[in-house]
Design a protein around this motif. Structure first.
Motif, PDB file in Angstrom:
ATOM      1  N   SER A  53      -0.825  36.750  54.798  1.00  0.00           N
ATOM      2  CA  SER A  53      -0.039  35.527  54.796  1.00  0.00           C
ATOM      3  C   SER A  53      -0.712  34.429  55.597  1.00  0.00           C
ATOM      4  O   SER A  53      -0.991  34.599  56.792  1.00  0.00           O
ATOM      5  CB  SER A  53       1.342  35.809  55.401  1.00  0.00           C
ATOM      6  N   VAL A  54      -0.949  33.293  54.957  1.00  0.00           N
ATOM      7  CA  VAL A  54      -1.473  32.124  55.666  1.00  0.00           C
ATOM      8  C   VAL A  54      -0.482  31.659  56.724  1.00  0.00           C
ATOM      9  O   VAL A  54      -0.872  31.296  57.841  1.00  0.00           O
ATOM     10  CB  VAL A  54      -1.783  30.994  54.659  1.00  0.00           C
ATOM     11  N   VAL A  72      -9.069  33.316  50.727  1.00  0.00           N
ATOM     12  CA  VAL A  72      -7.746  32.691  50.818  1.00  0.00           C
ATOM     13  C   VAL A  72      -7.535  32.067  52.192  1.00  0.00           C
ATOM     14  O   VAL A  72      -7.073  30.922  52.315  1.00  0.00           O
ATOM     15  CB  VAL A  72      -6.642  33.731  50.519  1.00  0.00           C
ATOM     16  N   ALA A 118      -7.492  27.980  53.375  1.00  0.00           N
ATOM     17  CA  ALA A 118      -6.266  27.452  53.986  1.00  0.00           C
ATOM     18  C   ALA A 118      -6.533  26.842  55.361  1.00  0.00           C
ATOM     19  O   ALA A 118      -5.596  26.399  56.024  1.00  0.00           O
ATOM     20  CB  ALA A 118      -5.222  28.553  54.104  1.00  0.00           C
ATOM     21  N   ASN A 165       6.452  37.146  47.727  1.00  0.00           N
ATOM     22  CA  ASN A 165       6.913  36.274  48.816  1.00  0.00           C
ATOM     23  C   ASN A 165       7.654  37.045  49.896  1.00  0.00           C
ATOM     24  O   ASN A 165       8.264  38.083  49.627  1.00  0.00           O
ATOM     25  CB  ASN A 165       7.866  35.198  48.272  1.00  0.00           C
ATOM     26  N   TRP A 190       7.949  32.304  52.127  1.00  0.00           N
ATOM     27  CA  TRP A 190       6.510  32.203  52.370  1.00  0.00           C
ATOM     28  C   TRP A 190       5.768  33.068  51.360  1.00  0.00           C
ATOM     29  O   TRP A 190       6.111  34.240  51.171  1.00  0.00           O
ATOM     30  CB  TRP A 190       6.157  32.703  53.766  1.00  0.00           C
ATOM     31  N   SER A 204       0.117  35.277  50.535  1.00  0.00           N
ATOM     32  CA  SER A 204      -0.978  34.429  50.044  1.00  0.00           C
ATOM     33  C   SER A 204      -2.140  35.214  49.453  1.00  0.00           C
ATOM     34  O   SER A 204      -2.741  34.791  48.455  1.00  0.00           O
ATOM     35  CB  SER A 204      -1.489  33.547  51.193  1.00  0.00           C
TER      36      SER A 204
END
Length: 380
Positions: free
Chosen positions: A59-60, A84, A88, A358, A371, A374
């Motif tokens: 997750s970013v 990724v 970001a 998510n 969220w 990612s």
């Protein structure tokens, strides 16, 4: 309908966690933030850097919170995850698995040209030379870490002599810069008894010291000694060999780590922030109900999930197929009815997270954000 179409209208509505379509991956924001702060404080107290492993959360949004709390960067298991995170804006990414396939090496060469503070592990001179050749086109430099096998024969050089040989090969590469070593004792992370885990890590750390000494004597003293994990962080911080920790699962705490005495206190130093919320779909037997979470909703490599709310804590879970799980307990078929909500602690967080698009982020039972996972599926 995707998660946003289903749930975006619930953001900010008090108690809206209870209205989510299930099965759903739920993240408690307050607990997450306390976990991030707690591990950062432990590392800072010992003067050790924290480079948490993003293979756990992918997750970013979480990575940015870890860096904001003081982390020097993050770890990624695969180059796809690293792409990724770099795209970001995350700096200081370390790719912890060797990048060896020709197509992956080409991507690594391209990534090095646009990534701030990128590092990659290597465990073979041939691979080091191939990466160096890929970097020649972009004229980029890449910091590399020698991966040391801790004894499981998965990746890493197999001896101190091999580490020195690899260091010499890296020194001959015009686009590589040797920064240190990596030593991740994956097997030892889940030894449940603290004393037994400490004994095992002390023995492996003695071996690590011999490799560090051999590299230093050959003229390659490691600036970075990176590794450790959630299961051994307290032991490794006390032993004082690592200059940075790669712990990852502490942000969530799955059943595997909840079974471990992590610091010798007998109490969990981190909170359970991740859950899969499910609903009863069938309740036609007195001692069994069926919920809507099965193999497609929960990883199976870490045992079974546990009930955290909605049913008695001693309720037994059993997988019932791709879509379903069973909750077994005395009179559970009369106390729970179809549609009732049950929240589960996941058995192994990393692969469970990879099943979802998510996170549904909640605070005090209210949905406050959605969220993306990612780097979901970025296994190559």
């Amino acid at each position: 309908m995707d998660d946003r179409e289903l749930h975006e209208h619930l953001i900010g509505q008090q108690g809206s966690r209870a209205a989510l379509n299930t099965p759903v991956l739920v993240l408690d924001l307050d607990r997450l933030e306390r976990n991030i702060a707690a591990m950062q404080a432990k590392a800072m107290e010992k003067g050790v850097a924290l480079r948490p492993h993003a293979k756990t959360h992918k997750s970013v949004d979480i990575a940015k919170r870890q860096v904001a709390a003081g982390a020097v960067g993050i770890c990624c298991a695969k180059i796809g995850e690293a792409e990724v995170m770099v795209d970001a804006g995350i700096a200081g990414v370390l790719i912890t698995s060797p990048v060896a396939a020709p197509a992956a090496i080409a991507r690594l060469g391209q990534l090095a040209g646009r990534a701030e503070g990128l590092m990659a592990t290597v465990d073979h001179p041939q691979v080091a030379r191939a990466i160096d050749a890929a970097l020649a086109d972009s004229k980029a430099m890449l910091d590399v870490i020698v991966d040391i096998d801790p004894g499981i024969r998965r990746t890493g050089v197999a001896s101190a002599e091999a580490a020195v040989e690899l260091a010499r090969a890296i020194a001959d590469c015009g686009h590589l810069r040797l920064r240190g070593v990596q030593f991740y004792c994956g097997v030892q992370q889940h030894i449940e008894d603290f004393a037994a885990r400490r004994e095992a890590i002390e023995e492996r750390t003695d071996y690590l010291r011999t490799v560090v000494d051999a590299l230093s004597e050959a003229g390659f003293p490691p600036e970075i000694v990176t590794g450790s994990g959630t299961g051994t962080h307290a032991i490794d911080l006390k032993l004082g060999v690592f200059t940075e920790l790669q712990a990852g699962s502490y942000v969530f705490m799955d059943t595997q780590y909840l079974d471990c005495d992590l610091d010798g206190s007998g109490e969990a130093p981190f909170e359970t922030s991740l859950a899969v919320d499910s609903r009863v779909v069938s309740a036609n037997h007195s001692a069994l109900v069926t919920i809507d979470s099965g193999f497609k909703s929960l990883s199976t490599d870490g045992g079974s999930p546990r009930v955290s709310s909605g049913a008695a804590p001693e309720t037994v879970f059993a997988f019932m197929g791709d879509e379903h799980g069973a909750l077994v307990g005395p009179d559970i078929g009369t106390s729970l009815r179809p549609g009732d909500l049950v929240s589960l602690v996941v058995p192994h967080c990393d692969p469970t997270v990879n099943l979802y698009d998510n996170y549904h982020v909640v605070r005090d039972g209210t949905l406050v954000g959605i969220w993306p996972v990612s780097a979901r599926g970025r296994a190559r």
